[in-house]
Scaffold this active site. Structure first.
Site, PDB file in Angstrom:
ATOM      1  N   SER A   1       0.829  -1.210   0.000  1.00 27.43           N
ATOM      2  CA  SER A   1       0.000   0.000   0.000  1.00 27.43           C
ATOM      3  C   SER A   1       0.864   1.262   0.000  1.00 27.43           C
ATOM      4  O   SER A   1       0.499   2.283  -0.579  1.00 27.43           O
ATOM      5  CB  SER A   1      -0.978   0.002   1.167  1.00 27.43           C
ATOM      6  N   ASN A   2       2.037   1.192   0.640  1.00 32.17           N
ATOM      7  CA  ASN A   2       2.947   2.351   0.605  1.00 32.17           C
ATOM      8  C   ASN A   2       3.577   2.513  -0.785  1.00 32.17           C
ATOM      9  O   ASN A   2       3.810   3.627  -1.249  1.00 32.17           O
ATOM     10  CB  ASN A   2       4.031   2.215   1.677  1.00 32.17           C
TER      11      ASN A   2
ATOM     12  N   MET B   1      10.370  -6.477   4.728  1.00 31.65           N
ATOM     13  CA  MET B   1      10.607  -7.200   5.980  1.00 31.65           C
ATOM     14  C   MET B   1      11.926  -7.969   5.936  1.00 31.65           C
ATOM     15  O   MET B   1      11.949  -9.175   5.730  1.00 31.65           O
ATOM     16  CB  MET B   1       9.438  -8.160   6.259  1.00 31.65           C
TER      17      MET B   1
ATOM     18  N   ASN C   1      13.910   4.150   4.683  1.00 32.97           N
ATOM     19  CA  ASN C   1      12.963   3.167   5.193  1.00 32.97           C
ATOM     20  C   ASN C   1      11.864   3.853   5.992  1.00 32.97           C
ATOM     21  O   ASN C   1      12.099   4.848   6.665  1.00 32.97           O
ATOM     22  CB  ASN C   1      13.704   2.179   6.111  1.00 32.97           C
TER      23      ASN C   1
ATOM     24  N   HIS D   1       9.362   3.400   9.128  1.00 27.64           N
ATOM     25  CA  HIS D   1       9.245   2.573  10.337  1.00 27.64           C
ATOM     26  C   HIS D   1       8.118   3.112  11.221  1.00 27.64           C
ATOM     27  O   HIS D   1       8.082   4.312  11.496  1.00 27.64           O
ATOM     28  CB  HIS D   1      10.572   2.583  11.108  1.00 27.64           C
TER      29      HIS D   1
ATOM     30  N   GLU E   1       1.144   6.764   7.407  1.00 30.05           N
ATOM     31  CA  GLU E   1       2.365   6.287   6.737  1.00 30.05           C
ATOM     32  C   GLU E   1       2.384   6.689   5.269  1.00 30.05           C
ATOM     33  O   GLU E   1       3.410   7.111   4.745  1.00 30.05           O
ATOM     34  CB  GLU E   1       2.461   4.758   6.828  1.00 30.05           C
TER      35      GLU E   1
END
Length: 224
Positions: free
Chosen positions: A19-20, A113, A133, A135, A203
Site C-alpha cells: 500500500s505504501n 521485511m 525506510n 518505520h 504512513e
C-alpha cells in the site's frame, strides 16, 4: 551518471500488500513527488500483492528470495549457515541492483521485511545510492519488528502518551539511521486494529513527503 534534468530513478522494495508502494506510484503520477519515476520493484515474498500493483502501473518487478534463489536450504537451523547465507544474499542483491541498466539513485523500503547487513549497504553507499525506510515508531522507541504492537502495550500501560512514525536513512543498526521526517500520532483509546489502521493512513502521507524531500536533494546535488 544522471543528467541534471532527468527524473530521479527510484527502486522500491516491498514484502507484502504494497500500500505504501501504491502511495508512491500515485504521488509520482499526481506530481506530489516531482521529477522522479519508479524504475523497478523488488519483492522477497512470492505472494506479495505489491507485484500486482507494479503490473498495473507498468513497472518491472522481480522476486528475489534467500531460500528460493538458493542461498539457504529450506528448514536450515544452523545459525552460522543462516548468517553466512544472509551475507551472500545481501551481497548478491546489491550486485543485482548495481548491474541494472537503470541504476537507481534512491531505494525506498516500503514494508520490506528484512534487515540488511553491511554486505548490502556498503556497495550502494560507495556509489552514492541512498536507502530510506519507513518505520512505524518514533526514533529510538521501538526499533525492529512488531513496533506497533509494542507501542500499543506501552500506551495501554500508561508508559507513553503517543506513538508515531518516521522515515529514516538506513544504516546497519536497525531503525537507527538519521530521521528524514517524523510524525507523532496520538492514541485515543482505540484497540490495536484501529491504531494500526490509523498509523498506516499516516504512513502513506509521510513516505510520500519524505521521498519527495530526498528526491529534491538528489536532483539539486546533481546541479552542483
Amino acid at each position: 551518471m544522471a543528467h541534471q534534468d532527468e527524473p530521479c530513478r527510484i527502486l522500491v522494495m516491498a514484502s507484502g500488500n504494497g500500500s505504501n508502494f501504491q502511495a508512491l506510484i500515485d504521488a509520482i503520477a499526481g506530481d506530489a513527488i516531482p521529477n522522479s519515476r519508479i524504475t523497478r520493484l523488488i519483492v522477497n515474498r512470492a505472494k506479495a500483492f505489491a507485484t500486482t500493483r507494479a503490473e498495473k502501473a507498468g513497472i518491472p518487478w522481480e522476486y528475489f528470495n534467500m531460500i528460493s534463489n538458493g542461498f539457504l536450504a529450506k528448514g536450515e537451523k544452523d545459525e552460522t549457515k543462516i548468517a553466512e547465507a544472509r551475507k551472500q544474499y545481501d551481497a548478491a542483491l546489491a550486485e543485482k541492483i548495481l548491474k541494472l541498466d537503470e541504476r537507481p539513485e534512491l531505494i525506498v523500503l516500503a514494508g520490506w521485511m528484512w534487515v540488511f547487513s553491511s554486505e548490502f549497504l556498503r556497495p550502494l553507499e560507495e556509489v552514492g545510492i541512498k536507502v530510506i525506510n519507513l518505520h512505524p515508531a518514533l526514533p529510538g522507541q521501538f526499533d525492529g519488528a512488531h513496533a506497533i504492537e509494542r507501542a500499543y502495550e506501552d500506551l495501554k500501560a500508561g508508559k507513553i502518551q503517543y506513538t508515531g512514525i518516521m522515515v529514516h536513512y538506513v544504516i546497519q543498526e536497525v531503525d537507527r539511521g538519521d530521521p528524514i521526517m517524523i510524525q507523532e500520532i496520538e492514541w485515543e483509546g482505540e484497540d490495536l486494529e484501529a491504531l494500526e489502521a490509523k498509523i498506516h493512513e499516516h504512513e502513506h502521507e509521510l513516505i510520500v513527503k519524505a521521498t519527495a524531500k530526498v528526491v529534491r536533494e538528489i536532483v539539486e546535488a546533481r546541479r552542483k
